[in-house]
Design a protein around this motif. Structure first.
Motif, PDB file in Angstrom:
ATOM      1  N   THR A 153       0.851  -1.190   0.000  1.00 45.70           N
ATOM      2  CA  THR A 153       0.000   0.000   0.000  1.00 45.70           C
ATOM      3  C   THR A 153       0.884   1.236   0.000  1.00 45.70           C
ATOM      4  O   THR A 153       1.780   1.368   0.847  1.00 45.70           O
ATOM      5  CB  THR A 153      -0.914   0.015   1.225  1.00 45.70           C
ATOM      6  OG1 THR A 153      -1.711  -1.173   1.238  1.00 45.70           O
ATOM      7  CG2 THR A 153      -1.831   1.228   1.198  1.00 45.70           C
ATOM      8  N   LEU A 154       0.627   2.132  -0.930  1.00 42.48           N
ATOM      9  CA  LEU A 154       1.401   3.355  -1.072  1.00 42.48           C
ATOM     10  C   LEU A 154       0.467   4.563  -1.059  1.00 42.48           C
ATOM     11  O   LEU A 154      -0.701   4.454  -1.446  1.00 42.48           O
ATOM     12  CB  LEU A 154       2.197   3.332  -2.379  1.00 42.48           C
ATOM     13  CG  LEU A 154       3.270   2.242  -2.494  1.00 42.48           C
ATOM     14  CD1 LEU A 154       3.797   2.170  -3.915  1.00 42.48           C
ATOM     15  CD2 LEU A 154       4.410   2.498  -1.516  1.00 42.48           C
ATOM     16  N   PRO A 155       0.957   5.718  -0.632  1.00 44.16           N
ATOM     17  CA  PRO A 155       0.100   6.912  -0.605  1.00 44.16           C
ATOM     18  C   PRO A 155      -0.258   7.386  -2.007  1.00 44.16           C
ATOM     19  O   PRO A 155       0.514   7.208  -2.959  1.00 44.16           O
ATOM     20  CB  PRO A 155       0.956   7.944   0.131  1.00 44.16           C
ATOM     21  CG  PRO A 155       2.354   7.477  -0.052  1.00 44.16           C
ATOM     22  CD  PRO A 155       2.306   5.983  -0.109  1.00 44.16           C
ATOM     23  N   VAL A 156      -1.421   7.995  -2.114  1.00 43.85           N
ATOM     24  CA  VAL A 156      -1.943   8.457  -3.398  1.00 43.85           C
ATOM     25  C   VAL A 156      -2.358   9.919  -3.282  1.00 43.85           C
ATOM     26  O   VAL A 156      -2.985  10.325  -2.291  1.00 43.85           O
ATOM     27  CB  VAL A 156      -3.146   7.594  -3.840  1.00 43.85           C
ATOM     28  CG1 VAL A 156      -3.806   8.182  -5.088  1.00 43.85           C
ATOM     29  CG2 VAL A 156      -2.698   6.156  -4.098  1.00 43.85           C
ATOM     30  N   VAL A 157      -2.002  10.701  -4.293  1.00 46.74           N
ATOM     31  CA  VAL A 157      -2.432  12.093  -4.415  1.00 46.74           C
ATOM     32  C   VAL A 157      -3.391  12.163  -5.599  1.00 46.74           C
ATOM     33  O   VAL A 157      -3.083  11.631  -6.677  1.00 46.74           O
ATOM     34  CB  VAL A 157      -1.232  13.035  -4.642  1.00 46.74           C
ATOM     35  CG1 VAL A 157      -1.712  14.456  -4.891  1.00 46.74           C
ATOM     36  CG2 VAL A 157      -0.272  12.985  -3.457  1.00 46.74           C
ATOM     37  N   THR A 158      -4.548  12.792  -5.405  1.00 49.12           N
ATOM     38  CA  THR A 158      -5.536  12.857  -6.480  1.00 49.12           C
ATOM     39  C   THR A 158      -5.905  14.301  -6.820  1.00 49.12           C
ATOM     40  O   THR A 158      -5.814  15.208  -5.982  1.00 49.12           O
ATOM     41  CB  THR A 158      -6.823  12.099  -6.104  1.00 49.12           C
ATOM     42  OG1 THR A 158      -7.395  12.688  -4.931  1.00 49.12           O
ATOM     43  CG2 THR A 158      -6.529  10.629  -5.868  1.00 49.12           C
ATOM     44  N   ALA A 159      -6.292  14.488  -8.060  1.00 46.56           N
ATOM     45  CA  ALA A 159      -6.853  15.725  -8.583  1.00 46.56           C
ATOM     46  C   ALA A 159      -7.768  15.308  -9.719  1.00 46.56           C
ATOM     47  O   ALA A 159      -7.703  14.161 -10.181  1.00 46.56           O
ATOM     48  CB  ALA A 159      -5.744  16.660  -9.072  1.00 46.56           C
ATOM     49  N   PRO A 160      -8.662  16.170 -10.191  1.00 49.94           N
ATOM     50  CA  PRO A 160      -9.555  15.761 -11.278  1.00 49.94           C
ATOM     51  C   PRO A 160      -8.798  15.181 -12.471  1.00 49.94           C
ATOM     52  O   PRO A 160      -7.944  15.830 -13.056  1.00 49.94           O
ATOM     53  CB  PRO A 160     -10.262  17.071 -11.643  1.00 49.94           C
ATOM     54  CG  PRO A 160     -10.285  17.853 -10.368  1.00 49.94           C
ATOM     55  CD  PRO A 160      -8.971  17.531  -9.708  1.00 49.94           C
ATOM     56  N   GLY A 161      -9.065  13.914 -12.777  1.00 54.24           N
ATOM     57  CA  GLY A 161      -8.437  13.243 -13.913  1.00 54.24           C
ATOM     58  C   GLY A 161      -7.048  12.726 -13.647  1.00 54.24           C
ATOM     59  O   GLY A 161      -6.423  12.148 -14.545  1.00 54.24           O
ATOM     60  N   LEU A 162      -6.510  12.890 -12.436  1.00 48.79           N
ATOM     61  CA  LEU A 162      -5.137  12.503 -12.116  1.00 48.79           C
ATOM     62  C   LEU A 162      -5.105  11.692 -10.827  1.00 48.79           C
ATOM     63  O   LEU A 162      -5.724  12.063  -9.828  1.00 48.79           O
ATOM     64  CB  LEU A 162      -4.260  13.743 -11.947  1.00 48.79           C
ATOM     65  CG  LEU A 162      -2.865  13.537 -11.340  1.00 48.79           C
ATOM     66  CD1 LEU A 162      -1.982  12.720 -12.278  1.00 48.79           C
ATOM     67  CD2 LEU A 162      -2.212  14.871 -11.015  1.00 48.79           C
TER      68      LEU A 162
ATOM     69  N   SER B 298       6.201   8.300   0.613  1.00 45.30           N
ATOM     70  CA  SER B 298       6.292   6.849   0.478  1.00 45.30           C
ATOM     71  C   SER B 298       6.918   6.245   1.730  1.00 45.30           C
ATOM     72  O   SER B 298       7.811   6.841   2.340  1.00 45.30           O
ATOM     73  CB  SER B 298       7.143   6.492  -0.735  1.00 45.30           C
ATOM     74  OG  SER B 298       7.508   5.127  -0.728  1.00 45.30           O
ATOM     75  N   PRO B 299       6.513   5.014   2.095  1.00 46.58           N
ATOM     76  CA  PRO B 299       7.177   4.319   3.207  1.00 46.58           C
ATOM     77  C   PRO B 299       8.519   3.714   2.821  1.00 46.58           C
ATOM     78  O   PRO B 299       9.253   3.241   3.690  1.00 46.58           O
ATOM     79  CB  PRO B 299       6.176   3.217   3.568  1.00 46.58           C
ATOM     80  CG  PRO B 299       5.453   2.927   2.285  1.00 46.58           C
ATOM     81  CD  PRO B 299       5.347   4.255   1.589  1.00 46.58           C
ATOM     82  N   GLY B 300       8.862   3.722   1.536  1.00 47.07           N
ATOM     83  CA  GLY B 300      10.140   3.164   1.097  1.00 47.07           C
ATOM     84  C   GLY B 300      11.309   3.972   1.619  1.00 47.07           C
ATOM     85  O   GLY B 300      11.288   5.214   1.604  1.00 47.07           O
ATOM     86  N   THR B 301      12.360   3.296   2.056  1.00 47.51           N
ATOM     87  CA  THR B 301      13.534   3.965   2.614  1.00 47.51           C
ATOM     88  C   THR B 301      14.343   4.634   1.515  1.00 47.51           C
ATOM     89  O   THR B 301      14.735   3.988   0.540  1.00 47.51           O
ATOM     90  CB  THR B 301      14.425   2.953   3.350  1.00 47.51           C
ATOM     91  OG1 THR B 301      13.647   2.307   4.372  1.00 47.51           O
ATOM     92  CG2 THR B 301      15.625   3.634   3.981  1.00 47.51           C
TER      93      THR B 301
END
Length: 319
Positions: free
Chosen positions: A157-166, A180-183
């Motif tokens: 599971t990774l974080p997501v950023v949203t905007a209209p159409g993106l 991201s949780p990745g080091t």
């Protein structure tokens, strides 16, 4: 993933980061990977060798492997870098000398930090999806961390950023406040941008970073430049936002970071600082005294190619 070139040339990783925005469109070269996978290698490129700490970019697929074995990359070593596995279609089974056994699926992060040395193998599972499509990327480790103990991370599971159409999935680093949780060991960002046809957006950027966009699928105008699959658009530094216009349903990878100031040598699957580092690593892989052993792969491990007779010289971003 490995560089399987049996006659690898020493790569002076890094070239001059621009002081302002540019639009430099790069095309990849076809490279055979393993027994049945062909990739488009975008970095290192004759025109550009690094984007921040990102120093190696392969894009593969979408390939129809319904009646094929799919990916089959035998055990091989790494040092001085991180590998980032990213999929849009299919699955990749990761095995390494730490004993990790993990299936990486679409939009999951498989992150291996080689540090002072690790070996791994990657292959499509025996029962696999029809399509295989993804990217393999390397991040150079800075001097302060290149001898760190090897690790493998899997983040489903990774974080997501949203905007209209993106929809932007943050693979590494941070984007628009999502991390991201990745080091990560240097300031950087890697994000998967999915855009619907007709979407027009402006993505916030860090002006001190340099950036590039890798086209995965579809057709996108990036700051007015059409980017198609199999190409990488280098964008330079000094940008606070990035205009995007999706001509079709599309996906691109945004790669960026602070320009990497250290002098390094990249040869085969190793990143080091001196010629002696490379030669010692090759010898220790061939004699089995370093990098460990990968268990469970049905096949022989890769033999390292011969190191060039001339000394390998570390170089920086300025050519």
């Amino acid at each position: 993933m490995s560089n399987l070139d049996l006659k690898p040339t020493p790569t002076a990783c890094g070239c001059e980061a621009t002081t302002g925005p540019v639009k430099d469109l790069l095309t990849g070269r076809q490279v055979q990977l393993g027994e049945s996978t062909e990739v488009r290698r975008l970095l290192p490129n004759l025109g550009r060798r690094m984007v921040g700490a990102w120093c190696f970019v392969d894009h593969y697929g979408p390939d129809d492997i319904e009646h094929e074995p799919g990916m089959a990359v035998p055990p091989h070593p790494h040092m001085g870098l991180q590998t980032v596995s990213w999929l849009h279609d299919g699955e990749v089974l990761h095995r390494d000398s730490l004993g990790s056994l993990q299936t990486v699926r679409p939009y999951e992060l498989g992150l291996m930090t080689s540090g002072h040395g690790i070996s791994h193998a990657e292959q499509s599972p025996r029962a696999h999806a029809r399509l295989l499509h993804g990217a393999q990327l390397w991040v150079a480790l800075p001097e302060a961390h290149r001898h760190t103990a090897p690790t493998f991370e899997h983040h489903a599971t990774l974080p997501v950023v949203t905007a209209p159409g993106l929809r932007a999935t943050v693979i590494m680093g941070a984007l628009d406040g999502a991390a991201s949780p990745g080091t990560a060991y240097t300031p950087l960002v890697g994000a998967d941008l999915a855009l619907r046809e007709g979407t027009e957006q402006r993505l916030p950027l860090e002006p001190e970073f340099e950036y590039a966009v890798l086209a995965m699928s579809g057709s996108v105008d990036v700051d007015g430049v059409r980017v198609e699959p199999g190409s990488l658009l280098y964008l330079g530094c000094g940008r606070r936002e990035l205009p995007l216009l999706a001509r079709t349903d599309s996906a691109v990878l945004l790669l960026g970071g602070e320009p990497f100031d250290e002098k390094i040598v990249m040869w085969w699957n190793f990143i080091a600082r001196t010629d002696e580092d490379i030669r010692q690593a090759r010898e220790e892989w061939m004699t089995g005294t370093r990098f460990g052993e990968v268990h469970g792969y049905d096949g022989e491990r890769l033999a390292a190619p011969e190191v060039p007779q001339l000394p390998l010289k570390p170089r920086g971003r300025v050519r």
